[in-house]
Design a protein around this motif. Structure first.
Motif, PDB file in Angstrom:
ATOM      1  N   PRO A 130       0.842  -1.211   0.000  1.00 48.46           N
ATOM      2  CA  PRO A 130       0.000   0.000   0.000  1.00 48.46           C
ATOM      3  C   PRO A 130       0.875   1.259   0.000  1.00 48.46           C
ATOM      4  O   PRO A 130       1.990   1.235   0.518  1.00 48.46           O
ATOM      5  CB  PRO A 130      -0.770  -0.099   1.326  1.00 48.46           C
ATOM      6  N   PHE A 132       0.727   3.901   1.758  1.00 50.08           N
ATOM      7  CA  PHE A 132       1.139   4.435   3.068  1.00 50.08           C
ATOM      8  C   PHE A 132       2.276   3.617   3.685  1.00 50.08           C
ATOM      9  O   PHE A 132       3.105   4.143   4.426  1.00 50.08           O
ATOM     10  CB  PHE A 132      -0.052   4.567   4.036  1.00 50.08           C
ATOM     11  N   VAL A 133       2.346   2.321   3.354  1.00 51.99           N
ATOM     12  CA  VAL A 133       3.455   1.482   3.836  1.00 51.99           C
ATOM     13  C   VAL A 133       4.754   1.912   3.149  1.00 51.99           C
ATOM     14  O   VAL A 133       5.801   2.070   3.782  1.00 51.99           O
ATOM     15  CB  VAL A 133       3.150  -0.015   3.563  1.00 51.99           C
ATOM     16  N   TYR A 134       4.660   2.149   1.855  1.00 50.92           N
ATOM     17  CA  TYR A 134       5.829   2.600   1.090  1.00 50.92           C
ATOM     18  C   TYR A 134       6.262   3.992   1.551  1.00 50.92           C
ATOM     19  O   TYR A 134       7.451   4.248   1.754  1.00 50.92           O
ATOM     20  CB  TYR A 134       5.476   2.623  -0.393  1.00 50.92           C
ATOM     21  N   SER A 137       8.215   3.858   4.717  1.00 50.54           N
ATOM     22  CA  SER A 137       9.579   3.345   4.519  1.00 50.54           C
ATOM     23  C   SER A 137      10.467   4.420   3.902  1.00 50.54           C
ATOM     24  O   SER A 137      11.635   4.555   4.269  1.00 50.54           O
ATOM     25  CB  SER A 137       9.566   2.076   3.653  1.00 50.54           C
ATOM     26  N   LYS A 138       9.920   5.205   2.992  1.00 49.83           N
ATOM     27  CA  LYS A 138      10.699   6.278   2.365  1.00 49.83           C
ATOM     28  C   LYS A 138      11.054   7.363   3.375  1.00 49.83           C
ATOM     29  O   LYS A 138      12.100   7.988   3.302  1.00 49.83           O
ATOM     30  CB  LYS A 138       9.897   6.899   1.203  1.00 49.83           C
ATOM     31  N   GLY A 140      11.508   6.757   6.454  1.00 53.37           N
ATOM     32  CA  GLY A 140      12.276   6.131   7.537  1.00 53.37           C
ATOM     33  C   GLY A 140      11.502   6.053   8.843  1.00 53.37           C
ATOM     34  O   GLY A 140      12.079   6.062   9.928  1.00 53.37           O
ATOM     35  N   LEU A 141      10.175   5.981   8.734  1.00 52.15           N
ATOM     36  CA  LEU A 141       9.321   5.962   9.930  1.00 52.15           C
ATOM     37  C   LEU A 141       8.686   4.586  10.114  1.00 52.15           C
ATOM     38  O   LEU A 141       8.216   3.985   9.150  1.00 52.15           O
ATOM     39  CB  LEU A 141       8.171   6.955   9.773  1.00 52.15           C
ATOM     40  N   PRO A 142       8.623   4.081  11.349  1.00 51.97           N
ATOM     41  CA  PRO A 142       7.779   2.909  11.583  1.00 51.97           C
ATOM     42  C   PRO A 142       6.316   3.333  11.579  1.00 51.97           C
ATOM     43  O   PRO A 142       6.002   4.456  11.993  1.00 51.97           O
ATOM     44  CB  PRO A 142       8.193   2.448  12.984  1.00 51.97           C
ATOM     45  N   LEU A 143       5.429   2.479  11.105  1.00 46.14           N
ATOM     46  CA  LEU A 143       3.998   2.795  11.187  1.00 46.14           C
ATOM     47  C   LEU A 143       3.503   2.552  12.604  1.00 46.14           C
ATOM     48  O   LEU A 143       2.698   3.318  13.127  1.00 46.14           O
ATOM     49  CB  LEU A 143       3.193   1.944  10.196  1.00 46.14           C
ATOM     50  N   MET A 144       3.936   1.454  13.225  1.00 44.89           N
ATOM     51  CA  MET A 144       3.590   1.226  14.618  1.00 44.89           C
ATOM     52  C   MET A 144       4.631   0.331  15.284  1.00 44.89           C
ATOM     53  O   MET A 144       5.261  -0.501  14.639  1.00 44.89           O
ATOM     54  CB  MET A 144       2.189   0.615  14.760  1.00 44.89           C
ATOM     55  N   LEU A 145       4.770   0.530  16.590  1.00 49.57           N
ATOM     56  CA  LEU A 145       5.748  -0.199  17.393  1.00 49.57           C
ATOM     57  C   LEU A 145       5.036  -0.797  18.601  1.00 49.57           C
ATOM     58  O   LEU A 145       3.983  -0.303  19.016  1.00 49.57           O
ATOM     59  CB  LEU A 145       6.827   0.765  17.893  1.00 49.57           C
ATOM     60  N   ARG A 234       8.241   7.212  19.619  1.00 50.31           N
ATOM     61  CA  ARG A 234       9.234   6.641  20.522  1.00 50.31           C
ATOM     62  C   ARG A 234      10.596   6.477  19.857  1.00 50.31           C
ATOM     63  O   ARG A 234      11.511   5.945  20.454  1.00 50.31           O
ATOM     64  CB  ARG A 234       8.753   5.281  21.052  1.00 50.31           C
ATOM     65  N   ILE A 235      10.704   6.883  18.599  1.00 49.66           N
ATOM     66  CA  ILE A 235      12.027   6.831  17.939  1.00 49.66           C
ATOM     67  C   ILE A 235      12.501   8.266  17.722  1.00 49.66           C
ATOM     68  O   ILE A 235      11.750   9.117  17.342  1.00 49.66           O
ATOM     69  CB  ILE A 235      11.967   6.063  16.594  1.00 49.66           C
TER      70      ILE A 235
END
Lengths: 235, 235
Positions: A130, A132-134, A137-138, A140-145, A234-235
Motif C-alpha cells: 500500500p 502508506f506502507v511505502y 519506509s521512504k 524512515g518511519l515505523p507505522l507502529m511499534l 518513541r524513535i
C-alpha cells in the motif's frame, strides 16, 4: 471454463515494489486488463507493470468503469466492461487485471472480482505494497511499534470529526487524500495538543513536486499527499 | 565507510510476497543478518529469504537482541549486537537484515536502524507486505473502500477499551495478536451491535491449523490469529 482472473496489485509506483507473485501473474497471463474511468485514459498501474515485465505479444485490454453520478450510466458501463472481461475468460485465456498499490486499499477491483465470481468464474487476488506502507519506509518511519494502535483516515467531506476522534484515541494516524486539508489537519492537531513535529508529510513520491518533510502551513502540497502523525513517537 | 545496512522486509511468509527490491538486496549483499531474541533461535525471516534467493557463499550472521525484562541486560545485548553489525559494515560489506512482514509494522528493526545511523552509517529500508494486508487478500476481503476509515488494534492488557472505541468510530478494524482475546472481541462486537458475521478470522496462514472463516466462539485458534471486522460491509 478453467481460466482465471488475477487481481494483481502492482504497488505504489516503484517497480521494485512489485512482488514476485505479481510479476509471475503478469508474465504468465496472455491478457492484461486495466480499469479506467474514461475511454483512452492513461493507466499508471499498466505502466508500472510494463516497467517490470515485457508486455510484448500480450493482449492489452482497457476496461471502462464509469464514475458518472448517474447510476444507470455506471451500471451500463460496468455491464459492457464485465461482458468484455468474461468474453476473454470464456476464450480460455487467463487475465491479469492490474491495480495500483494494494488491491484491498481503496481499490474498486474487489467489486469487479465479486461480480466476476457471481458469473461463475474463478478469481485470485495478489496483495501489494500500500502507498502508506511505502511512504513510511521512504520517510524512515515505523507505522507502529510495540502495542501501538494505527489508523488510516481518508479526508473527505465529513472526515474532520473522524480525524479529531483519531487524534484522541490512536497512537499512529495516516491521513490520506490530504491535499486540500492541510489547514484542517494542523488546526485539529493543535486542538488536540499534538505537536506539529509529530507529523511527516509524504507528497507526490517519485513524481514532480516530491516532498518528504515536516507539516508546514504555508506551502503547496501535491495532489498525492499523505500525512503520517505519530502521536506517541518513541524513535 | 561506504557500506550500507539494508532493512529488508521479507513479507508474511509466502515467498511470492517478497518484492523485487527485497530479492535484489538479499542477492547483492555479502552478509545477511537476522535478529533473534535468544542465541540459536530459528529465524522465519531468514527461511523466507532462503526460499527466494540462494544464500550459498554468503556470510549469515545471527544478532541477539534480548527481550529480558531487565533494562541493563537488554542494553548490554544490544551493544554486542550493534558492535558486531557495525564491525561487518566497517569491513566494507553491505548487510541485509531480514525482517518478517513489513519493517514498519511492529518490528524492532527501526530501533536498530536508528542506532546504526547514530553511529554514522548509512541505512535503507525496503517496505514489504504486512501480514494483515496478505491476510485480507487470502480471505478475498478489501481492507477499505471508498472513504472508509481503517484501523489496527493489537490486543494487549489495556486493549479492550481501544477496541470498544474503534467499534464505535472505525469502518474497518483489524485486531492483531487476537489469539487469547476471541471472547473479548465477541462480547465487544455484541455490545456495539456489530453482527458477528462482519468478522473474518485469519489464523496460522500457511502453517498447521490454518483457518480462514467466521468468528466462532467454541473453537481453538492458532497463535497467529488476526480478526478483520468490516463494520460497514459493502461487498
Amino acid at each position: 471454463m478453467k481460466s482465471m482472473l488475477y487481481g494483481v496489485s502492482v504497488g505504489p509506483g516503484d517497480p521494485g515494489m512489485l512482488t514476485l507473485s505479481a510479476v509471475e501473474a503478469i508474465r504468465d497471463c496472455e491478457t492484461i486488463c486495466y480499469p479506467v474511468k474514461k475511454a483512452g485514459e492513461k493507466s499508471t498501474a499498466l505502466e508500472i507493470a510494463r516497467s517490470a515485465v515485457s508486455l510484448e505479444g500480450k493482449e492489452i485490454v482497457e476496461l471502462v468503469f464509469s464514475m458518472d453520478p448517474e447510476d444507470s450510466v455506471r451500471r451500463a458501463s460496468e455491464k459492457v466492461a464485465l461482458d468484455k472481461l468474461c468474453g476473454i475468460l470464456d476464450s480460455g485465456k487467463d487475465v491479469a487485471m492490474v491495480v495500483l498499490g494494494d488491491i484491498g486499499v481503496y481499490s474498486t477491483y474487489m467489486y469487479i472480482d465479486q461480480a466476476v465470481r457471481d458469473r461463475g468464474y474463478r478469481t485470485k487476488v495478489i496483495a501489494g505494497i500500500p502507498s502508506f506502507v511505502y511512504g513510511a519506509s521512504k520517510a524512515g518511519l515505523p507505522l507502529m511499534l510495540g502495542n501501538e494502535s494505527f489508523c488510516v483516515i481518508p479526508m473527505a467531506k465529513d472526515s474532520a470529526d473522524r480525524l479529531d476522534e483519531a487524534l484522541k484515541d490512536m497512537d499512529n494516524i495516516v491521513v490520506m487524500k490530504a491535499f486540500k486539508s492541510i489547514d484542517t489537519i494542523i488546526s485539529l492537531m493543535k486542538a488536540n495538543d499534538v505537536p506539529l513535529e509529530r507529523a511527516t508529510v509524504i507528497s507526490n513520491l517519485g513524481m514532480d513536486g516530491e516532498y518528504i518533510g515536516p507539516l508546514v502551513a504555508d506551502r503547496e502540497y501535491g495532489y498525492f499527499t499523505t500525512v503520517i502523525i505519530k502521536r506517541c513517537s518513541r524513535i
